[in-house]
Design a protein around this motif. Structure first.
Motif, PDB file in Angstrom:
ATOM      1  N   GLY A 155      -7.326  -2.314  -3.521  1.00 47.95           N
ATOM      2  CA  GLY A 155      -6.964  -3.164  -4.639  1.00 47.95           C
ATOM      3  C   GLY A 155      -6.744  -2.422  -5.939  1.00 47.95           C
ATOM      4  O   GLY A 155      -6.155  -2.969  -6.874  1.00 47.95           O
ATOM      5  N   ASN A 156      -7.236  -1.178  -6.018  1.00 45.73           N
ATOM      6  CA  ASN A 156      -7.040  -0.391  -7.247  1.00 45.73           C
ATOM      7  C   ASN A 156      -5.660   0.260  -7.252  1.00 45.73           C
ATOM      8  O   ASN A 156      -5.184   0.750  -6.214  1.00 45.73           O
ATOM      9  N   VAL A 157      -5.046   0.269  -8.424  1.00 47.86           N
ATOM     10  CA  VAL A 157      -3.697   0.804  -8.574  1.00 47.86           C
ATOM     11  C   VAL A 157      -3.649   1.710  -9.797  1.00 47.86           C
ATOM     12  O   VAL A 157      -4.211   1.373 -10.849  1.00 47.86           O
ATOM     13  N   VAL A 158      -2.999   2.865  -9.648  1.00 51.78           N
ATOM     14  CA  VAL A 158      -2.782   3.774 -10.770  1.00 51.78           C
ATOM     15  C   VAL A 158      -1.360   3.589 -11.291  1.00 51.78           C
ATOM     16  O   VAL A 158      -0.412   3.498 -10.490  1.00 51.78           O
ATOM     17  N   VAL A 159      -1.224   3.528 -12.621  1.00 52.42           N
ATOM     18  CA  VAL A 159       0.091   3.397 -13.249  1.00 52.42           C
ATOM     19  C   VAL A 159       0.289   4.561 -14.213  1.00 52.42           C
ATOM     20  O   VAL A 159      -0.550   4.806 -15.081  1.00 52.42           O
ATOM     21  N   VAL A 160       1.406   5.279 -14.031  1.00 50.63           N
ATOM     22  CA  VAL A 160       1.768   6.376 -14.923  1.00 50.63           C
ATOM     23  C   VAL A 160       3.012   5.948 -15.703  1.00 50.63           C
ATOM     24  O   VAL A 160       4.006   5.526 -15.106  1.00 50.63           O
ATOM     25  N   PHE A 161       2.926   6.066 -17.034  1.00 50.19           N
ATOM     26  CA  PHE A 161       4.040   5.698 -17.909  1.00 50.19           C
ATOM     27  C   PHE A 161       4.700   6.967 -18.424  1.00 50.19           C
ATOM     28  O   PHE A 161       4.027   7.848 -18.954  1.00 50.19           O
ATOM     29  N   GLN A 162       5.997   7.073 -18.264  1.00 55.68           N
ATOM     30  CA  GLN A 162       6.745   8.179 -18.856  1.00 55.68           C
ATOM     31  C   GLN A 162       7.719   7.600 -19.866  1.00 55.68           C
ATOM     32  O   GLN A 162       8.672   6.911 -19.506  1.00 55.68           O
ATOM     33  N   GLU A 163       7.452   7.867 -21.145  1.00 56.31           N
ATOM     34  CA  GLU A 163       8.277   7.279 -22.192  1.00 56.31           C
ATOM     35  C   GLU A 163       9.681   7.860 -22.159  1.00 56.31           C
ATOM     36  O   GLU A 163       9.867   9.064 -22.100  1.00 56.31           O
ATOM     37  N   ASP A 195       9.638   4.886 -17.865  1.00 56.54           N
ATOM     38  CA  ASP A 195       9.741   4.972 -16.415  1.00 56.54           C
ATOM     39  C   ASP A 195       8.334   4.795 -15.873  1.00 56.54           C
ATOM     40  O   ASP A 195       7.361   5.312 -16.447  1.00 56.54           O
ATOM     41  N   LEU A 196       8.197   4.065 -14.762  1.00 57.36           N
ATOM     42  CA  LEU A 196       6.884   3.743 -14.217  1.00 57.36           C
ATOM     43  C   LEU A 196       6.704   4.346 -12.834  1.00 57.36           C
ATOM     44  O   LEU A 196       7.628   4.347 -12.006  1.00 57.36           O
ATOM     45  N   TYR A 197       5.524   4.888 -12.594  1.00 59.57           N
ATOM     46  CA  TYR A 197       5.111   5.295 -11.242  1.00 59.57           C
ATOM     47  C   TYR A 197       3.827   4.529 -10.947  1.00 59.57           C
ATOM     48  O   TYR A 197       2.832   4.662 -11.668  1.00 59.57           O
ATOM     49  N   VAL A 198       3.866   3.695  -9.911  1.00 60.36           N
ATOM     50  CA  VAL A 198       2.726   2.846  -9.563  1.00 60.36           C
ATOM     51  C   VAL A 198       2.320   3.180  -8.137  1.00 60.36           C
ATOM     52  O   VAL A 198       3.153   3.161  -7.229  1.00 60.36           O
ATOM     53  N   ALA A 199       1.025   3.485  -7.942  1.00 64.82           N
ATOM     54  CA  ALA A 199       0.572   3.931  -6.630  1.00 64.82           C
ATOM     55  C   ALA A 199      -0.814   3.370  -6.322  1.00 64.82           C
ATOM     56  O   ALA A 199      -1.634   3.184  -7.231  1.00 64.82           O
ATOM     57  N   PRO A 200      -1.087   3.115  -5.020  1.00 68.88           N
ATOM     58  CA  PRO A 200      -2.431   2.674  -4.640  1.00 68.88           C
ATOM     59  C   PRO A 200      -3.413   3.839  -4.700  1.00 68.88           C
ATOM     60  O   PRO A 200      -3.011   5.007  -4.633  1.00 68.88           O
ATOM     61  N   VAL A 201      -4.688   3.522  -4.843  1.00 67.97           N
ATOM     62  CA  VAL A 201      -5.731   4.545  -4.891  1.00 67.97           C
ATOM     63  C   VAL A 201      -6.438   4.574  -3.544  1.00 67.97           C
ATOM     64  O   VAL A 201      -7.058   3.576  -3.143  1.00 67.97           O
ATOM     65  N   ALA A 202      -6.345   5.699  -2.852  1.00 67.91           N
ATOM     66  CA  ALA A 202      -6.976   5.822  -1.542  1.00 67.91           C
ATOM     67  C   ALA A 202      -8.487   5.671  -1.670  1.00 67.91           C
ATOM     68  O   ALA A 202      -9.117   6.275  -2.540  1.00 67.91           O
ATOM     69  N   GLY A 203      -9.071   4.852  -0.786  1.00 65.12           N
ATOM     70  CA  GLY A 203     -10.524   4.669  -0.803  1.00 65.12           C
ATOM     71  C   GLY A 203     -11.016   3.599  -1.745  1.00 65.12           C
ATOM     72  O   GLY A 203     -12.201   3.262  -1.745  1.00 65.12           O
ATOM     73  N   LEU A 204     -10.125   3.057  -2.566  1.00 65.47           N
ATOM     74  CA  LEU A 204     -10.510   1.995  -3.509  1.00 65.47           C
ATOM     75  C   LEU A 204      -9.537   0.829  -3.332  1.00 65.47           C
ATOM     76  O   LEU A 204      -8.552   0.708  -4.067  1.00 65.47           O
ATOM     77  N   ARG A 247       0.831  -1.213   0.000  1.00 69.34           N
ATOM     78  CA  ARG A 247       0.000   0.000   0.000  1.00 69.34           C
ATOM     79  C   ARG A 247       0.865   1.263   0.000  1.00 69.34           C
ATOM     80  O   ARG A 247       0.602   2.240   0.718  1.00 69.34           O
ATOM     81  N   ALA A 248       1.900   1.227  -0.789  1.00 70.93           N
ATOM     82  CA  ALA A 248       2.806   2.374  -0.927  1.00 70.93           C
ATOM     83  C   ALA A 248       3.240   2.473  -2.387  1.00 70.93           C
ATOM     84  O   ALA A 248       3.359   1.462  -3.090  1.00 70.93           O
ATOM     85  N   ALA A 249       3.481   3.712  -2.833  1.00 73.76           N
ATOM     86  CA  ALA A 249       3.862   3.948  -4.229  1.00 73.76           C
ATOM     87  C   ALA A 249       5.299   3.501  -4.480  1.00 73.76           C
ATOM     88  O   ALA A 249       6.153   3.535  -3.581  1.00 73.76           O
ATOM     89  N   VAL A 250       5.578   3.082  -5.718  1.00 67.79           N
ATOM     90  CA  VAL A 250       6.932   2.706  -6.114  1.00 67.79           C
ATOM     91  C   VAL A 250       7.241   3.318  -7.480  1.00 67.79           C
ATOM     92  O   VAL A 250       6.327   3.600  -8.273  1.00 67.79           O
ATOM     93  N   ASN A 251       8.522   3.530  -7.726  1.00 68.25           N
ATOM     94  CA  ASN A 251       9.005   3.977  -9.042  1.00 68.25           C
ATOM     95  C   ASN A 251       9.938   2.922  -9.608  1.00 68.25           C
ATOM     96  O   ASN A 251      10.700   2.295  -8.855  1.00 68.25           O
TER      97      ASN A 251
END
Length: 387
Positions: free
Chosen positions: A114-122, A103-112, A81-85
């Motif tokens: 099991g849901n995870v947000v993934v941001v891709f930086q090319e 480059d990837l930023y992966v983080a949990p979604v507060a209040g949801l 339950r913590a973000a990682v890069n």
């Protein structure tokens, strides 16, 4: 997919969140507890070459390469339950393309849960800009070499050639071939030195607002009248582009070199084609040597051909001096292109696959930002060309 997000967040809040996420210039997805891609912004749709509705019917492991580190990162984020890069993750695949380093930023979604947000930086553009800085350093090394050659080699060569001419008048017929060889090889070296001397020209570039479509039409006319007379040309222009801040003669030289390379790559292929494109691509900025300011490079000009492509091991060194695939090439053409474009504060890079090689130039706009009038010959459409 927006409906799924709305159901989880709440209608009005979801609409606002979607607008914000769609405004981000990086691919963003959200994966739910069942690993379904429950949201993808516009950039993610382009990245995965699939609509949001299509992605919503698939789990994340079905749209990325098998065994990708991203799957492990998502599990790690859910567990801790913590973000990682994670940096420089290769997502290249036949589905996504051959140049998907991110480059990837992966983080949990507060209040949801099991849901995870993934941001891709090319990473591709950042790496290509880094390569451009290397190319400029290489061009500077050629600058010093050119100055040395002009002063230390051309004068002795003149003496050698003169001596060969004198010998030619006094030797027999069987030896004249040797004296002619000396003259011809001396002339070839002098020609090479003359070509390199342009690298030693460090004068500031005289720039004015230039209509890029006028330049490309001129280059196309020259090519069609000579080395590319049998090759099909296509144009996809954005006629609303502002002026490019550049030296017209140098731009003509740059695009003539690129079009000539494209024509040589296509060769005698009856289906050979060269495509010229212009587009507006906001978001790219580059620090120019000698200044503290960052220059925006939103103008994109491409020369694309359907030849066999550039060998993969050669692509990273393509703009270095003396690198060539041609039997009698000097390897200075693309090095000169990199120098001239760099002198304008722009960058040039190459993407090459089989049957699709693209040389892409990013340049600054004219300081006054005045729009240019579309030329009668501009038949391309701006649709699909703007970010």
């Amino acid at each position: 997919m927006s409906e799924k997000l709305a159901a989880q967040i709440g209608g009005a809040d979801a609409d606002t969140a979607i607008m914000v996420l769609n405004a981000i210039q990086h691919p963003v997805i959200m994966v739910d507890g069942d690993s379904i891609v429950c949201f993808a912004n516009w950039e993610a749709e382009a990245f995965f070459a699939a609509s949001a509705a299509h992605l919503a019917r698939h789990t994340i492991d079905s749209v990325i390469p098998f065994g990708s580190p991203l799957l492990e990162l998502i599990d790690q984020v859910r567990e801790r339950r913590a973000a990682v890069n994670e940096y420089r993750v290769d997502l290249s695949s036949p589905r996504l393309g051959s140049d998907k380093l991110v480059d990837l930023y992966v983080a949990p979604v507060a209040g949801l849960p099991g849901n995870v947000v993934v941001v891709f930086q090319e990473r591709s553009m950042a790496d290509k800009i880094d390569r451009q800085l290397t190319h400029r350093a290489a061009a500077r090394s050629v600058t010093g070499l050119a100055s040395m050659l002009a002063h230390e080699i051309k004068n002795p060569l003149s003496g050698i050639r003169g001596a060969a001419q004198l010998l030619e008048m006094s030797v027999g017929d069987e030896d004249r071939a040797l004296t002619r060889l000396i003259r011809d090889e001396t002339d070839r070296i002098v020609s090479l030195v003359d070509r390199m001397e342009i690298f030693s020209d460090e004068r500031p570039v005289d720039r004015v607002p230039v209509n890029i479509h006028s330049v490309l039409d001129h280059v196309k006319a020259v090519a069609k009248a000579g080395f590319a007379r049998k090759i099909k040309f296509s144009e996809l222009y954005d006629p609303s582009l502002p002026s490019v801040y550049a030296n017209r003669d140098q731009l003509v030289q740059v695009f003539l070199n690129l079009v000539k390379n494209a024509a040589e790559s296509v060769g005698d292929d009856p289906n050979g084609e060269i495509v010229l494109t212009t587009a507006y691509r906001p978001g790219i900025k580059l620090s120019v040597a000698g200044t503290r300011e960052k220059v925006s490079l939103p103008l994109e000009f491409c020369v694309q051909d359907n030849g066999p492509g550039v060998p993969a091991d050669l692509v990273p060194h393509l703009f270095d001096p003396f690198i060539t695939t041609k039997t009698n090439g000097s390897g200075l053409g693309l090095a000169l292109v990199a120098k001239l474009v760099g002198g304008h504060g722009g960058i040039v890079e190459c993407d090459s696959q089989s049957r699709k090689t693209t040389f892409r130039i990013l340049m600054p706009v004219s300081p006054d930002g005045r729009p240019i009038k579309p030329l009668p010959s501009v038949k391309g459409s701006a649709s699909g060309q703007k970010d």
